[in-house]
Motif scaffolding. Structure first.
Motif, short mmCIF file in Angstrom:
data_model
loop_
_atom_site.label_atom_id
_atom_site.label_comp_id
_atom_site.label_asym_id
_atom_site.label_seq_id
_atom_site.Cartn_x
_atom_site.Cartn_y
_atom_site.Cartn_z
N SER A 187 0.82 -1.22 0.00
CA SER A 187 0.00 0.00 0.00
C SER A 187 0.85 1.26 0.00
N LYS A 188 2.18 1.11 -0.16
CA LYS A 188 3.14 2.23 -0.21
C LYS A 188 3.32 2.91 1.16
N ASN A 189 2.87 2.26 2.22
CA ASN A 189 3.08 2.81 3.57
C ASN A 189 4.32 2.12 4.14
N TYR A 190 5.48 2.62 3.71
CA TYR A 190 6.73 1.94 4.03
C TYR A 190 7.11 2.08 5.50
N ALA A 191 6.69 3.15 6.14
CA ALA A 191 7.01 3.32 7.56
C ALA A 191 6.35 2.24 8.40
N LYS A 192 5.07 2.01 8.16
CA LYS A 192 4.36 0.96 8.88
C LYS A 192 4.92 -0.41 8.53
N ALA A 193 5.24 -0.61 7.26
CA ALA A 193 5.79 -1.90 6.84
C ALA A 193 7.12 -2.16 7.55
N LYS A 194 7.96 -1.12 7.64
CA LYS A 194 9.25 -1.27 8.31
C LYS A 194 9.06 -1.61 9.78
N GLU A 195 8.02 -1.04 10.39
CA GLU A 195 7.74 -1.30 11.81
C GLU A 195 7.43 -2.78 12.04
N TYR A 196 6.60 -3.36 11.19
CA TYR A 196 6.20 -4.77 11.39
C TYR A 196 7.33 -5.73 10.98
N TYR A 197 8.10 -5.39 9.95
CA TYR A 197 9.24 -6.23 9.59
C TYR A 197 10.27 -6.24 10.73
N THR A 198 10.47 -5.08 11.34
CA THR A 198 11.42 -4.99 12.46
C THR A 198 10.95 -5.83 13.64
N GLU A 199 9.63 -5.86 13.86
CA GLU A 199 9.10 -6.68 14.96
C GLU A 199 9.39 -8.15 14.72
N ILE A 200 9.32 -8.59 13.48
CA ILE A 200 9.64 -9.99 13.17
C ILE A 200 11.11 -10.27 13.48
N VAL A 201 11.98 -9.35 13.05
CA VAL A 201 13.42 -9.56 13.24
C VAL A 201 13.78 -9.54 14.73
N ASP A 202 13.14 -8.68 15.50
CA ASP A 202 13.49 -8.53 16.91
C ASP A 202 12.88 -9.63 17.78
N LYS A 203 11.62 -9.99 17.54
CA LYS A 203 10.92 -10.89 18.46
C LYS A 203 10.90 -12.34 18.00
N TYR A 204 11.07 -12.57 16.71
CA TYR A 204 10.93 -13.95 16.22
C TYR A 204 12.14 -14.31 15.34
N PRO A 205 13.31 -14.43 15.96
CA PRO A 205 14.51 -14.76 15.16
C PRO A 205 14.47 -16.19 14.60
N SER B 196 14.14 -14.30 7.55
CA SER B 196 14.96 -13.92 6.40
C SER B 196 14.19 -13.03 5.44
N TRP B 197 12.91 -13.31 5.27
CA TRP B 197 12.10 -12.48 4.38
C TRP B 197 11.96 -11.06 4.93
N ALA B 198 11.72 -10.98 6.23
CA ALA B 198 11.57 -9.66 6.84
C ALA B 198 12.88 -8.87 6.76
N SER B 199 14.02 -9.56 6.98
CA SER B 199 15.32 -8.88 6.88
C SER B 199 15.55 -8.38 5.47
N TYR B 200 15.23 -9.21 4.50
CA TYR B 200 15.43 -8.82 3.11
C TYR B 200 14.55 -7.62 2.73
N ARG B 201 13.29 -7.63 3.20
CA ARG B 201 12.40 -6.52 2.87
C ARG B 201 12.86 -5.21 3.54
N LEU B 202 13.46 -5.34 4.74
CA LEU B 202 13.99 -4.14 5.40
C LEU B 202 15.13 -3.54 4.58
N LYS B 203 15.98 -4.39 4.02
CA LYS B 203 17.08 -3.89 3.19
C LYS B 203 16.54 -3.22 1.92
N VAL B 204 15.48 -3.82 1.37
CA VAL B 204 14.92 -3.25 0.14
C VAL B 204 14.29 -1.89 0.42
N ILE B 205 13.54 -1.82 1.54
CA ILE B 205 12.86 -0.56 1.88
C ILE B 205 13.89 0.50 2.27
N GLY B 206 14.93 0.05 2.98
CA GLY B 206 15.98 0.99 3.41
C GLY B 206 15.59 1.62 4.69
#
Length: 439
Positions: A405-423, A429-439
């Motif tokens: 939906s082009k809301n990258y700030a919210k997307a980054k927030e939820y991807y970060t939650e995956i990386v931090d809470k569910y290693p 790996s998908w969440a980490s990759y998407r964080l790199k893509v979003i920047g």
């Protein structure tokens, strides 16, 4: 059987060359004599069938040729056709010759009945009798007596010079023409009567066909109307029966649902489903944690009962998300302890059902590009069921829906939650990759 080879000895060929060239002895007579001689030779050779054909032709050319008639009758009798032979012998017109012909027929009949035909006395036909003709003919008897008997070979030679085409006499031709005219006139009258009768009969048939067709149409129309009435009656009966059955089933279903709802309400609210008046309010034992009815306003109990009823109603209609939302608005301190466990069971079942339904629906919605609806489906799961076994999947797809939906700030927030809470999650790996893509 008749010995044809013996009988033929009585019939001798005629010397055609000795016949004078006179109008009385035209070509028809000469040709008849030639055919007669030819028939005698064929009989001697054993060809009786062919001889009968020549004899018939000779008689047609010269009807008063009595000897040829007698010879034809003898051949027919010898062939086994007695009835035909009798007719031929009776065809002799001259009375004297007919008597002699019939005598010869009797002789042939006796010959057939005799074992040895040589013992029978045979009547002889004199040479003069061989050439007698009707008195009406212009042929001279004495002239025929002068004819000499010749050998068969000479007769066959004379046949070559004869013309086969017969000459019809004028009187016979005129008589035949008159007969034909009379027959034609009679045929015309009969045909005219037949035509008139056919026209009358045709008109009658046409009229009868018209009447029959009209009657058939009337019967068909009456039958069609009768069938249509029957169809309408049956259709109306079926429709009425279907409507009555539908109303009955609806009433039964409504009664069943109402009864189930009343039983559930009675179970969780402590009311009696059969009573129209509410039961007294339940009281809590005095304690420091739970206020007594005297300490808490009565409106809290009434509000709690109302919410519980709504919760049970949604549960009965399988509206599980509504059950979960209402459950979180109910103040558990005002629910009797005896009903609290049952209410929790309803809530847990509804929570699991709504979580499963919402989570399973996001894949089809995501493929259709409905990202806002995906977020609306998954956020309640994260809110009300954080201990869901697949909560990492829920959080990841919320972030992905925000990213789509082009809301990258919210997307980054939820991807970060995956990386931090569910290693250990498969989505790490998908969440980490998407964080790199979003920047």
């Amino acid at each position: 059987m008749i010995d044809v080879s013996y009988e033929i000895k009585k019939f001798r060929p005629i010397n055609i060359a000795a016949i004078p060239a006179d109008e009385k002895y035209g070509e028809n007579v000469r040709l008849a004599f030639a055919l007669y001689n030819k028939a005698i030779q064929k009989i001697k050779d054993g060809y009786e069938d062919l001889a009968r054909i020549d004899l018939k032709k000779a008689i047609q050319l010269f009807p008063s040729f009595h000897v040829a008639i007698i010879l034809l009758g003898m051949c027919t009798f010898a062939n086994g056709d007695r009835i035909g032979a009798v007719r031929i012998f009776n065809s002799v017109k001259d009375s004297v010759m007919r008597e002699k012909a019939l005598n010869y027929l009797d002789y042939l009949a006796n010959e057939m009945d005799s074992i040895d035909n040589r013992d029978v006395v045979r009547p002889e036909i004199t040479e003069e009798e061989m050439f007698e003709f009707e008195t009406s003919t212009s042929t001279d008897k004495q002239t025929f007596k002068k004819f000499e008997v010749i050998e068969v070979e000479d007769t066959m030679e004379n046949l070559k010079d004869l013309k086969i085409e017969p000459v019809v006499e004028e009187e016979i031709r005129e008589k035949k023409v008159e007969e034909v005219v009379e027959e034609n006139e009679e045929d015309d009258e009969i045909e005219e009567k037949i035509v008139n009768f056919a026209e009358v009969e045709k008109k009658a048939n046409v009229k009868q066909e018209i009447i029959t067709e009209e009657k058939r149409k009337e019967k068909t129309a009456a039958k069609t109307i009768k069938n249509a009435r029957m169809y309408y009656f049956v259709a109306g009966y079926v429709i009425c029966a279907a409507l009555i059955f539908a109303v009955f089933m609806y009433a039964m279903s409504t009664n069943s649902e109402n009864k189930e709802l009343r039983d559930t309400l009675a179970k969780y609210t402590g009311t009696n489903a059969t009573e129209s008046t509410p039961t007294p309010e339940p009281t809590q034992p005095p304690s420091t944690a739970t206020p007594t009815p005297t300490e808490v306003p009565i409106d809290h109990y009434a509000e709690t009962k109302k919410l519980v009823r709504e919760c049970v109603k949604h549960y009965n209609f399988k509206q599980y998300f509504n059950v979960v939302e209402l459950y979180h608005t109910i103040k558990m301190e005002y629910v009797p302890e005896s009903d609290l466990e049952n209410l929790k069971n309803i809530y847990e079942f509804s929570l699991n059902q709504f979580t499963k339904q919402n989570h399973d629906s996001i894949f089809s919605l995501s493929s259709q590009g409905k990202h806002e609806e995906v977020i609306e489906m998954l956020l309640p799961i994260q809110k009300y069921n954080p201990n869901y076994s697949r909560i990492d999947s829920v959080i990841f797809y919320i972030g992905k829906a925000y990213e789509d939906s082009k809301n990258y700030a919210k997307a980054k927030e939820y991807y970060t939650e995956i990386v931090d809470k569910y290693p250990d999650s498969s989505y790490y790996s998908w969440a980490s990759y998407r964080l790199k893509v979003i920047g």
